[in-house]
Design a protein around this motif. Structure first.
Motif, mmCIF file in Angstrom:
data_model
loop_
_atom_site.group_PDB
_atom_site.id
_atom_site.type_symbol
_atom_site.label_atom_id
_atom_site.label_comp_id
_atom_site.label_asym_id
_atom_site.label_seq_id
_atom_site.Cartn_x
_atom_site.Cartn_y
_atom_site.Cartn_z
ATOM 1 N N SER A 167 -0.661 36.536 -26.043
ATOM 2 C CA SER A 167 -1.620 36.635 -27.133
ATOM 3 C C SER A 167 -0.808 36.809 -28.410
ATOM 4 C CB SER A 167 -2.551 37.834 -26.911
ATOM 5 O OG SER A 167 -3.464 37.962 -27.988
ATOM 6 N N ASN A 168 -0.875 35.812 -29.291
ATOM 7 C CA ASN A 168 -0.014 35.816 -30.469
ATOM 8 C C ASN A 168 -0.853 35.640 -31.739
ATOM 9 O OD1 ASN A 168 2.315 35.855 -32.023
ATOM 10 N ND2 ASN A 168 3.398 34.332 -30.787
ATOM 11 N N VAL A 169 -0.208 35.807 -32.887
ATOM 12 C CA VAL A 169 -0.911 35.773 -34.174
ATOM 13 C C VAL A 169 -1.152 34.337 -34.612
ATOM 14 C CG1 VAL A 169 -0.894 36.577 -36.555
ATOM 15 C CG2 VAL A 169 0.196 37.952 -34.780
ATOM 16 N N LYS A 170 -0.084 33.665 -35.038
ATOM 17 C CA LYS A 170 -0.141 32.261 -35.416
ATOM 18 C C LYS A 170 1.293 31.764 -35.545
ATOM 19 C CE LYS A 170 -0.567 33.383 -40.353
ATOM 20 N NZ LYS A 170 -1.400 33.247 -41.563
ATOM 21 N N LYS A 207 -11.001 38.509 -31.987
ATOM 22 C CA LYS A 207 -10.739 37.152 -31.502
ATOM 23 C C LYS A 207 -9.836 37.197 -30.277
ATOM 24 C CE LYS A 207 -9.177 32.589 -33.114
ATOM 25 N NZ LYS A 207 -8.699 31.828 -34.305
ATOM 26 N N ALA A 208 -8.840 38.089 -30.297
ATOM 27 C CA ALA A 208 -7.942 38.234 -29.141
ATOM 28 C C ALA A 208 -8.722 38.678 -27.907
ATOM 29 C CB ALA A 208 -6.836 39.223 -29.464
ATOM 30 N N ALA A 209 -9.707 39.563 -28.100
ATOM 31 C CA ALA A 209 -10.533 40.028 -26.976
ATOM 32 C C ALA A 209 -11.360 38.888 -26.397
ATOM 33 C CB ALA A 209 -11.436 41.167 -27.439
ATOM 34 N N PHE A 231 -2.277 44.097 -32.948
ATOM 35 C CA PHE A 231 -3.660 43.623 -32.901
ATOM 36 C C PHE A 231 -3.872 42.665 -31.730
ATOM 37 C CE2 PHE A 231 -3.158 44.640 -37.506
ATOM 38 C CZ PHE A 231 -4.083 45.669 -37.553
ATOM 39 N N SER A 232 -2.863 41.859 -31.436
ATOM 40 C CA SER A 232 -2.964 40.945 -30.294
ATOM 41 C C SER A 232 -3.100 41.726 -28.997
ATOM 42 C CB SER A 232 -1.731 40.048 -30.234
ATOM 43 O OG SER A 232 -1.597 39.269 -31.393
ATOM 44 N N ALA A 233 -2.275 42.762 -28.847
ATOM 45 C CA ALA A 233 -2.268 43.545 -27.614
ATOM 46 C C ALA A 233 -3.546 44.345 -27.438
ATOM 47 C CB ALA A 233 -1.055 44.483 -27.602
ATOM 48 N N LEU A 234 -3.962 45.063 -28.488
ATOM 49 C CA LEU A 234 -5.159 45.893 -28.355
ATOM 50 C C LEU A 234 -6.408 45.041 -28.207
ATOM 51 C CD1 LEU A 234 -4.456 48.824 -30.838
ATOM 52 C CD2 LEU A 234 -3.985 48.661 -28.386
#
Length: 325
Positions: A167-170, A207-209, A231-234
Motif C-alpha cells: 500500500s503506497n502513496v503515489k 482510500k487505503a482501507a 497513512f498507507s499502513a493505518l
C-alpha cells in the motif's frame, strides 16, 4: 554501513567542535526547515531534533511548511522562504522531479540546500552530473534497506508463503518509491510469497482501507500488506479490521507515531518500522551550520531504524523512538 558510521562520527566530532565556540560567532545564522507536511508526527519529531541542534549552536530555526504532502502546496512555501533569504534551507521535497527547478532558485540565490528525508533527482549530489545534483547533502534513513527489513518481517509473520501487496502513496516520492523497491527486492528471495500489484492511495487512509477490502475480495487468500508510510499502513490496517481479518492478514507499518502502540497491542498492526527523524533534523542543522562556518560535510548521511512489535513495544529503549504528536 561503515560509510554511514564514519559520516555520523565525522558529524559528531564537528558538532562537538562547533557547539563550543557557537556563542563566539559574530553572525547569528537562520536556517529554514521545510517539512513534507507540518502535521505529521514524523516531521514534528524532526523539528524537535533540529531545534535541539539550533539551540546548541545558537542558530535561529524557522519551521514553515504546508498542511499536506503535495508539491502544489509546498512550492509556494518554498518560494516564500527563499524570499526571506535564510542562510540555508533544509527541505523534504514532496516530489523528486517537480521540486528540482523551485529548489534551483534557492541555489541560484546563493542559499545552500540540504534535503532531509526525501530527495530530488537521484539523491546523489555534488557529482557535477545531471540537473539535480546541486544540494550539498542528503540526510535520511536508508529507505531501500527499510523496505527490505519490512519484507523480512512480513515474510516471517506469514510463514514465508502467501499473497501480499504494497500500500503506497503515489509514484515519484523518493522515500516511498525506495521502500517499495527494497520490499520487492527482498521478497524476490522468498519464492513462496506472491507480491500482488501495488495500490496507490494518494496519502488517503480511507482510500487505503477501501483498497485493502477490494484486494481481499479479489484475493481471499491474502495474508499480508506493507504500508509504505503511516497513512498507507493505518488505512490498510483499518481495511483489514473492516474485512474481519485482523490477525489473519498481517500488517507491517512504516513509521511509528505514539498511536502505533495501541495498534500493535490490539493486533491491528503486527510490526512497525520506526525511523529516527529527530536524528535527521539534528544532523541537518549541524550539517548546514558546519557548511556555513567553513567546514566540509558528508554528501550523504544515513540514520537508523528500530523494529517494534508486541514483544518489545513496552521497552523504554524501543519506545523512545516513537514519534511526537
Amino acid at each position: 554501513m561503515k560509510k554511514i558510521v564514519a559520516a555520523l562520527a565525522a558529524l559528531a566530532v564537528s558538532a562537538t567542535v562547533l557547539i563550543a565556540p557557537a556563542q563566539a560567532q559574530d553572525k547569528k545564522y537562520t536556517i529554514a526547515l521545510i517539512p513534507g507536511l507540518t502535521t505529521d508526527g514524523f516531521y514534528i519529531t524532526m523539528r524537535k531534533g533540529a531545534q535541539a541542534a539550533a539551540d546548541a549552536l545558537g542558530v535561529n530555526l524557522v519551521f514553515q511548511g504546508a498542511p499536506d504532502f503535495n508539491p502544489v502546496t509546498q512550492v509556494p512555501v518554498l518560494d516564500a522562504v527563499i524570499a526571506k533569504k535564510p542562510d540555508a534551507i533544509l527541505i523534504a521535497p514532496t516530489d523528486k522531479v517537480q521540486l528540482v527547478e523551485p529548489l534551483r532558485k534557492a541555489n541560484d540565490a546563493g542559499i545552500p540546500v540540504i534535503t532531509v528525508d526525501t530527495f530530488i533527482g537521484s539523491g546523489v549530489y555534488q557529482t557535477g552530473a545531471g540537473d539535480a545534483d546541486f544540494p550539498l547533502a542528503y540526510i535520511a534513513s536508508d529507505n531501500v534497506l527499510g523496505g527490505e527489513i519490512a519484507a523480512r518481517a512480513l515474510a516471517t509473520s506469514i510463514g514465508d508463503k502467501g499473497k501480499v501487496y504494497v500500500s503506497n502513496v503515489k509514484p515519484g516520492i523518493s522515500t516511498t518509491d525506495q521502500r517499495e523497491e527494497g520490499f520487492k527486492k527482498e521478497m524476490a528471495k522468498h519464492p513462496g510469497i506472491t507480491v500482488l500489484e501495488t495500490q496507490f492511495n494518494d496519502d488517503d487512509a480511507n482510500k487505503a482501507a477501501s483498497q485493502l477490502q477490494a484486494v481481499f475480495a479479489r484475493n481471499p487468500d491474502l495474508v499480508g500488506v506493507f504500508g509504505a508510510n503511516l497513512f498507507s499502513a493505518l488505512g490498510a490496517a483499518n481495511g483489514v479490521k473492516q474485512a474481519g481479518q485482523t490477525g489473519t492478514v498481517k500488517v507491517v507499518a512504516f513509521d511509528a507515531p505514539t498511536s502505533i502502540v495501541d495498534n500493535i497491542n490490539t493486533g491491528l498492526v503486527d510490526v512497525a518500522i520506526a525511523q529516527h527523524p529527530a536524528e535527521i533534523g539534528y544532523y541537518g542543522v549541524v550539517s548546514a551550520y558546519a557548511h556555513l562556518t567553513g567546514h566540509s560535510i558528508p554528501v550523504t548521511i544515513g540514520t537508523g531504524f528500530t523494529i517494534m512489535d508486541k514483544s518489545n513495544i513496552a521497552d523504554p529503549n524501543i519506545s523512545k523512538y516513537l514519534y511526537s504528536e
